[in-house]
Design an enzyme around this catalytic site. Sequence first.
Site, PDB file in Angstrom:
ATOM      1  N   ASP A 225       0.737  -1.156  -0.132  1.00  0.00           N
ATOM      2  CA  ASP A 225       0.236   0.169   0.030  1.00  0.00           C
ATOM      3  C   ASP A 225       0.922   1.137   0.017  1.00  0.00           C
ATOM      4  OD1 ASP A 225      -2.880   0.929   0.303  1.00  0.00           O
ATOM      5  OD2 ASP A 225      -2.132   1.816   2.117  1.00  0.00           O
ATOM      6  N   GLU A 289       1.929  -0.357  -5.004  1.00  0.00           N
ATOM      7  CA  GLU A 289       0.586   0.540  -5.447  1.00  0.00           C
ATOM      8  C   GLU A 289       1.337   1.834  -5.164  1.00  0.00           C
ATOM      9  OE1 GLU A 289      -3.419   2.919  -3.959  1.00  0.00           O
ATOM     10  OE2 GLU A 289      -1.580   2.448  -2.455  1.00  0.00           O
TER      11      GLU A 289
HETATM   12  C1  NOJ Z   1      -4.608   2.904  -0.892  1.00  0.00           C
HETATM   13  C2  NOJ Z   1      -5.711   1.770  -0.613  1.00  0.00           C
HETATM   14  O1  NOJ Z   1      -6.013   1.133  -2.056  1.00  0.00           O
HETATM   15  C3  NOJ Z   1      -6.906   2.590  -0.148  1.00  0.00           C
HETATM   16  O2  NOJ Z   1      -8.146   1.789  -0.356  1.00  0.00           O
HETATM   17  C4  NOJ Z   1      -6.565   3.031   1.215  1.00  0.00           C
HETATM   18  O3  NOJ Z   1      -7.609   3.921   1.547  1.00  0.00           O
HETATM   19  C5  NOJ Z   1      -5.328   4.103   1.193  1.00  0.00           C
HETATM   20  N1  NOJ Z   1      -4.144   3.290   0.214  1.00  0.00           N
HETATM   21  C6  NOJ Z   1      -4.574   4.339   2.637  1.00  0.00           C
HETATM   22  O4  NOJ Z   1      -4.338   3.045   2.983  1.00  0.00           O
END
Ligand code: NOJ
Length: 566
Positions: A225, A289
């Site tokens: 993440d 991500e």
């Molecule tokens: C990216 C995640 O995909 C999302 O759902 C989340 O709210 C944020 N990062 C914060 O962790």
Amino acid sequence: MLAPSAQSPRPSSPPIESAGDDWWHNAVIYQVYLRSFQDSDGDGIGDLQGLRERLPYLRGLGVDGIWLAPFYPSPQHDHGYDVSDYTGVHSDYGTLADAGDLVGDAHRLGLRVVVDIVPNHCSVEHPWFAAAVAAEPAGPERQRFHFADGRGEDGELPPNNWRSIFGGSAWERVAERGGAPGQWFLHSFAPEQPDFNWRHPEVVAHFDRVLRFWFDLGVDGLRIDVAHGLHKRDRLPDHDLAVGDELTGDPVNPHAWNQREVHDVWRRWRAIADGYARRTGRARLLVGEVGLLDAEQLATYQRPGELHQSFYFDFLRAPWEAPALREVIDKGTRTVAGPGAPVAWVLNNHDMPRSVTRYAGGAPGHGAGDVALGLRRAAAAALLLLALPGTAYLYQGEELGLPEVTDLPDEALSDPVFHRTGGARRGRDGCRVPLPWSAVGDSFGFSPDGATPPWLPQPDWFARYTVERQLDLGDSMLQLYRAAIALRHRIPAMSSQRLRWISAEPGVLCFTRGDGFVCMVNCSSQPVRAPMGSLLIASDPETGEKVPADGAAWFLLPGRSAARTF
Ligand code: NOJ
């Protein structure tokens, strides 16, 4: 609605224990948003046991692995992306033993398991954060986070001008012992998600242990993440909004992203993953991500020795226009992909309005748009996605052609984005509504009979999209996905990383992969002549001599084999 012209069972996967190679190259990975997948115990929330029961469905879909959104203990302010214990399982979702059993079951079915790791921030209920709040302002417990004195006469103003991604300031003030207002802490997302200070060695060491814990449990990879986050610009200076806009498309706090030091973490994590691969003969995936718009910057995250790949969100953001799609695909294959680092293509995830609705011109709070058009384009986009060289990531419900639920009532919305923007942004609940499996019971088979209602309400029209119904229809979106994934595994040319464009009429994409495979996507408003070769699969039943508007099809040039031999 749709007519796949070929359906064949998928060749059996190699046994997991002997698959020492980079299994994600060319793989199809299915994102499971656990709380909305399958509820086994009737509390209206999906769980690990429910997922275990549905693994044969995923095997039948033909995917190679699953990526599981966070299932850790958490107060659920951001549905698990606020973690209070990185090595446990939230009681809503099951137990650690269930997690181990899930991995075992998945492996027996030839499916890999990727879990989500959230290293940028934790939860206010994490013991380290509770200790930090209880400590003196100068206490060492506060050093694991970003605590700072406020500005203004009494420290009543936040320490800098950074904004939270979810709206409002990125700073929250704590009460010191005795109750007086005191220092502030940084949260790039909700105030319930304090950012870690990654310059602190204990934070680094903590995540080393977390990685080992999940690899020891047998998982095949990690989805990371906010992988461009973690380190903040030294001394947390104010930022200039224009800079933020350019780099992230998000004028919040550019000094919180993409700092040079973050790459040290990815080299460190890669060494850990590679160590497991060497010792066990099973490669472990690190997929990031990385929310950067600049393709060259994005590419730096999968340099040799760093992450294996990062999601390529430009593809998801591209409009349904041939030139835009072609440019994005070129950027992906030429700039974002690296040596041994295939592109991670994605059309849907739990943070974005579903593709059917995007292509239909609808949006959360603004209506569903032209759903029939959205469905045609989403089916064509699925054939495009599955024809590209690299890894294809699917999001649960995408294979059903589920549209976004755009009209959830305000009182049902649970996304902090909705609440922190005072309703100006509807948030992400509309793509997270629990899946419709069958006509059974009050929740389309999501929960057992007599259960608590699903945590988000399902609309009546979900009845048209159930798995059960689509398995009965020969020409459903689900059948299209199943057939396309099976073909992708069977056609030798589709293991080639080479994509070559073929000239085509305006508004049309046409390319070959390897030797003899052709994909044509017609984004124009007119039917266009199909390429030579035999039709393998089409998103539109009218495909024949011509590929209809908003349709896509795969062809095999004469003399080429559609079957891989084992
Ligand atoms: C990216 C995640 O995909 C999302 O759902 C989340 O709210 C944020 N990062 C914060 O962790």
